[in-house]
Design a protein around this motif. Structure first.
Motif, PDB file in Angstrom:
ATOM      1  N   UNK A 231       0.823  -1.196   0.000  1.00  0.00           N
ATOM      2  CA  UNK A 231       0.000   0.000   0.000  1.00  0.00           C
ATOM      3  C   UNK A 231       0.865   1.257   0.000  1.00  0.00           C
ATOM      4  N   UNK A 232       0.288   2.337  -0.503  1.00  0.00           N
ATOM      5  CA  UNK A 232       0.889   3.666  -0.424  1.00  0.00           C
ATOM      6  C   UNK A 232       0.037   4.457   0.559  1.00  0.00           C
ATOM      7  N   UNK A 233       0.692   5.204   1.438  1.00  0.00           N
ATOM      8  CA  UNK A 233      -0.014   5.926   2.491  1.00  0.00           C
ATOM      9  C   UNK A 233       0.580   7.320   2.632  1.00  0.00           C
ATOM     10  N   UNK A 234      -0.287   8.331   2.691  1.00  0.00           N
ATOM     11  CA  UNK A 234       0.202   9.701   2.818  1.00  0.00           C
ATOM     12  C   UNK A 234      -0.768  10.526   3.655  1.00  0.00           C
ATOM     13  N   UNK A 235      -0.280  11.684   4.085  1.00  0.00           N
ATOM     14  CA  UNK A 235      -1.088  12.612   4.877  1.00  0.00           C
ATOM     15  C   UNK A 235      -0.950  14.004   4.292  1.00  0.00           C
ATOM     16  N   UNK A 236      -2.067  14.669   4.052  1.00  0.00           N
ATOM     17  CA  UNK A 236      -2.080  16.020   3.509  1.00  0.00           C
ATOM     18  C   UNK A 236      -2.687  16.967   4.542  1.00  0.00           C
ATOM     19  N   UNK A 237      -2.131  18.181   4.606  1.00  0.00           N
ATOM     20  CA  UNK A 237      -2.654  19.198   5.525  1.00  0.00           C
ATOM     21  C   UNK A 237      -3.312  20.329   4.748  1.00  0.00           C
ATOM     22  N   UNK A 238      -4.336  20.890   5.354  1.00  0.00           N
ATOM     23  CA  UNK A 238      -4.997  22.062   4.794  1.00  0.00           C
ATOM     24  C   UNK A 238      -5.297  23.010   5.954  1.00  0.00           C
ATOM     25  N   UNK A 239      -4.736  24.216   5.883  1.00  0.00           N
ATOM     26  CA  UNK A 239      -4.966  25.208   6.934  1.00  0.00           C
ATOM     27  C   UNK A 239      -6.055  26.180   6.493  1.00  0.00           C
TER      28      UNK A 239
END
Length: 196
Positions: A118-126
């Motif tokens: 699997x590929x796993x990532x985290x994105x942030x939005x302020x």
């Protein structure tokens, strides 16, 4: 007609609408998992775990080659925002956010069921909130009634009027599915939306 290779592990109509923008065939199903945080778990750890758990859960009942899992929480001062459940609690939440910044954490997992990788990532939005008057807060709440939404607003709806600015690498992240990162993941699997 061939069954799509891709399964979206979500019952969210907003995530389905976002994924449709990539013009790829997909099915969707609800993973129905316990989304409660573990003791001592950070917001980042929580959303990453849940994205992977949602994708993994559906491998038992679906034979699609690729399963997409995603999760999102909003945080204020490092704390995960809860659902207000009623008008008075929603007013208190929005008063607290007035002129302040909250951070959305959106996780994304693409599971290849054939390889088990699997590929796993985290994105942030302020998101910076406008300075809101009591009248503006009540006008918004009575119009949209977002009492079952964490943070007392729906960013994909009329809640956008509460914001002064949004800072993110991908505007889709705010609604709950980072399409730019997902496209990168699909390309790595040889099934990018731009492939013939």
């Amino acid at each position: 007609m061939n069954k799509p290779q891709i399964l979206l592990a979500s019952s969210s109509k907003y995530r389905r609408q976002l994924l449709s923008k990539l013009a790829i065939d997909f099915d969707w199903a609800s993973p129905s998992i316990d989304e409660s945080p573990h003791l001592g778990e950070t917001a980042q750890e929580l959303v990453l775990r849940l994205a992977q758990a949602k994708a993994t859960k559906l491998t038992k009942t679906h034979d699609h080659r690729f399963i997409i899992g995603s999760d999102q929480v909003a945080t204020f001062g490092g704390d995960i925002l809860g659902k207000p459940l009623n008008h008075d609690a929603a007013v208190l939440q929005l008063e607290k956010f007035s002129g302040q910044e909250i951070v959305f954490l959106t996780s994304l997992c693409l599971l290849n069921t054939q390889s088990g990788k699997y590929q796993l990532t985290l994105e942030k939005c302020k998101v910076k909130f406008r300075t809101l008057s009591s009248s503006q807060i009540n006008t918004y709440l009575l119009r949209e009634k977002p009492y079952d939404c964490a943070g007392s607003f729906k960013s994909e709806g009329f809640g956008i009027t509460l914001f002064e600015s949004i800072h993110t690498e991908d505007p889709n992240t705010l609604i709950g599915l980072p399409l730019i990162k997902l496209t990168d993941m699909l390309i790595k699997e040889g099934i990018g939306p731009l492939n013939n």
